[in-house]
Design an enzyme around this catalytic site. Structure first.
Site, PDB file in Angstrom:
ATOM      1  N   CYS A 114       0.817  -1.220   0.000  1.00  0.00           N
ATOM      2  CA  CYS A 114       0.000   0.000   0.000  1.00  0.00           C
ATOM      3  C   CYS A 114       0.849   1.268   0.000  1.00  0.00           C
ATOM      4  O   CYS A 114       0.399   2.319  -0.450  1.00  0.00           O
ATOM      5  CB  CYS A 114      -0.917  -0.005   1.219  1.00  0.00           C
ATOM      6  SG  CYS A 114      -1.946  -1.475   1.238  1.00  0.00           S
ATOM      7  N   HIS A 260      -4.041   6.755   1.454  1.00  0.00           N
ATOM      8  CA  HIS A 260      -4.246   5.441   0.825  1.00  0.00           C
ATOM      9  C   HIS A 260      -5.644   4.971   1.187  1.00  0.00           C
ATOM     10  O   HIS A 260      -6.057   5.045   2.340  1.00  0.00           O
ATOM     11  CB  HIS A 260      -3.190   4.451   1.317  1.00  0.00           C
ATOM     12  CG  HIS A 260      -3.566   3.017   1.115  1.00  0.00           C
ATOM     13  ND1 HIS A 260      -3.942   2.531  -0.116  1.00  0.00           N
ATOM     14  CD2 HIS A 260      -3.667   1.977   1.985  1.00  0.00           C
ATOM     15  CE1 HIS A 260      -4.240   1.243   0.004  1.00  0.00           C
ATOM     16  NE2 HIS A 260      -4.088   0.896   1.265  1.00  0.00           N
ATOM     17  N   ASN A 290     -10.210  -1.192  -1.930  1.00  0.00           N
ATOM     18  CA  ASN A 290      -8.788  -0.970  -1.622  1.00  0.00           C
ATOM     19  C   ASN A 290      -7.956  -1.590  -2.743  1.00  0.00           C
ATOM     20  O   ASN A 290      -7.881  -2.806  -2.858  1.00  0.00           O
ATOM     21  CB  ASN A 290      -8.493  -1.610  -0.266  1.00  0.00           C
ATOM     22  CG  ASN A 290      -7.034  -1.491   0.167  1.00  0.00           C
ATOM     23  OD1 ASN A 290      -6.144  -1.268  -0.652  1.00  0.00           O
ATOM     24  ND2 ASN A 290      -6.801  -1.668   1.451  1.00  0.00           N
TER      25      ASN A 290
END
Ligand code: UT7
Length: 333
Positions: A114, A260, A290
């Site tokens: 990430c 993020h 995500n």
């Protein structure tokens, strides 16, 4: 002095929309649970007939290059962030290079999950500032859906992750105006490596891939969700303050924060900790889930298209994820 600016931003998400209701039909979950715990309403899954990590990246890259107003042949280096490469090896950078017809230029792969896009951006920033390259393509692209466990056992991970690609062109500028990537800040704590990871296949096993592995859970992403969440909400605000302090700036100087897109609740907590208003934080996890290393450049691209980032604005990006790794950057447009 040469500075590194973000000259173009682009993104590509697969066409196939998967709603929470679609997931309800294959696992014991509910639209209400997913929305309440993650903020996600729908996400995109790739089409195996059409999409690859590299060609999704290429679509995002072409859009970024067009926006930068340069020719593809002016790109002189690629930094590609992904934890879901098309092949175990070689990396995705060379596949993107081939897709774009950029024979001979260097192509580097980054595997920081990430935080990968910000790690990748930091490398581009340094190469440009030192005069090594003038136009670097920085990409984050992922296909997570092909490894998600679409049943009750995998539900806490499967409802979150999804597919997509985003890209930026980092370009050299000698302009004296204060603009560009002001700084990047990278951190890691490997003590938590196994709290969010995919164990198998692994090169240090006697046999890299066995039938037992395929039948087991090791090939699926494992996430200690509660622990990740707790660390994320501390590290996000820490690394954002670090970036502000390094540039003698204050929270009130931030025009837009793009965290993020891990979980809307994390973004909202970070927003609250920092005292930012709704207009100062951009989220699109509701639509895309995500997308790991792709989430920040996809969000940057959408924010730009929606005119939520304007010339002169100060953008802060920040990430936390597997590793654990966390990172931030301040970018003046
Ligand atoms: O991008 C990389 C970094 N990742 C992150 O930052 C993610 C961080 N973590 C999270 O976002 C959250 O921890 C999750 C969204 C993954 C999970 O949310 P949570 O609020 O931490 O839920 P939980 O794991 O504590 O589970 C609560 C309950 C459990 O049931 P019991 O034991 O209370 O009866 C779970 O079994 O919710 C259950 N549950 C589900 N129920 C319906 C877990 N997943 C689901 C599901 N649908 N998909």
């Amino acid at each position: 002095m040469t500075k590194a600016k973000v000259a173009g931003i682009g993104h590509y998400v697969p066409e196939r929309v998967i709603t929470n209701q679609d997931l309800e039909s294959v696992m014991d979950t509910s639209d209400a649970w997913i929305k309440e715990r993650t903020g996600i309403s729908e996400r995109r899954y790739f089409n195996p007939e059409k999409d690859t990590v590299a060609n999704m990246a290429a679509r995002a890259a072409r859009a970024a290059i067009e926006q930068a107003g340069i020719g593809i042949e002016e790109i002189d280096f690629i930094v590609f962030a992904t934890i879901t490469p098309d092949y175990f090896f070689p990396g995705s950078g060379v596949l993107l290079q081939r897709e774009l017809g950029l024979d001979g230029i260097g192509a580097l792969d980054i595997r920081n999950a990430c935080s990968g896009f910000i790690y990748a951006l930091s490398i581009a920033e340094q190469y440009v500032k030192t005069g090594t390259y003038r136009n670097i393509l920085v990409v984050g692209a992922e296909i997570q859906s092909s490894a998600l466990e679409m049943n009750d056992r995998g539900r806490s991970v499967s409802v979150i992750f999804a597919d997509g690609a985003g890209a930026v062109v980092v370009q050299a500028t000698e302009d004296s105006a204060p603009q560009g990537i002001l700084s990047t800040h990278l951190h890691a704590d490997g003590r938590f490596a196994e709290e969010l990871y995919v164990k198998d296949p692994g090169s240090s096993r006697k046999n890299r891939l066995t039938k037992e592995m395929i039948d087991g859970t090791g090939i699926r992403a494992y996430m200690n969700g509660n622990l990740v969440f707790k660390h994320a909400i501390v590290r996000f605000q820490e690394v954002i303050h670090e970036a502000l302090n390094a540039n003698s700036l204050k929270v009130s100087d931030i025009d837009l924060l793009i965290p993020h897109q891990a979980n809307l609740r994390i973004s909202q907590m970070v927003q609250k900790q920092l005292g930012l208003g709704n207009e100062q934080v951009f989220n699109n996890i509701m639509k895309y889930g995500n997308t790991t290393g792709a989430s920040i450049p996809i969000a940057m691209s959408e924010a730009w298209l929606e005119k939520k980032i304007k010339p002169g604005d100060l953008l802060c990006i920040a990430a936390f994820g597997s590793g654990f790794t966390w990172a931030s950057s301040l970018i003046k447009f």
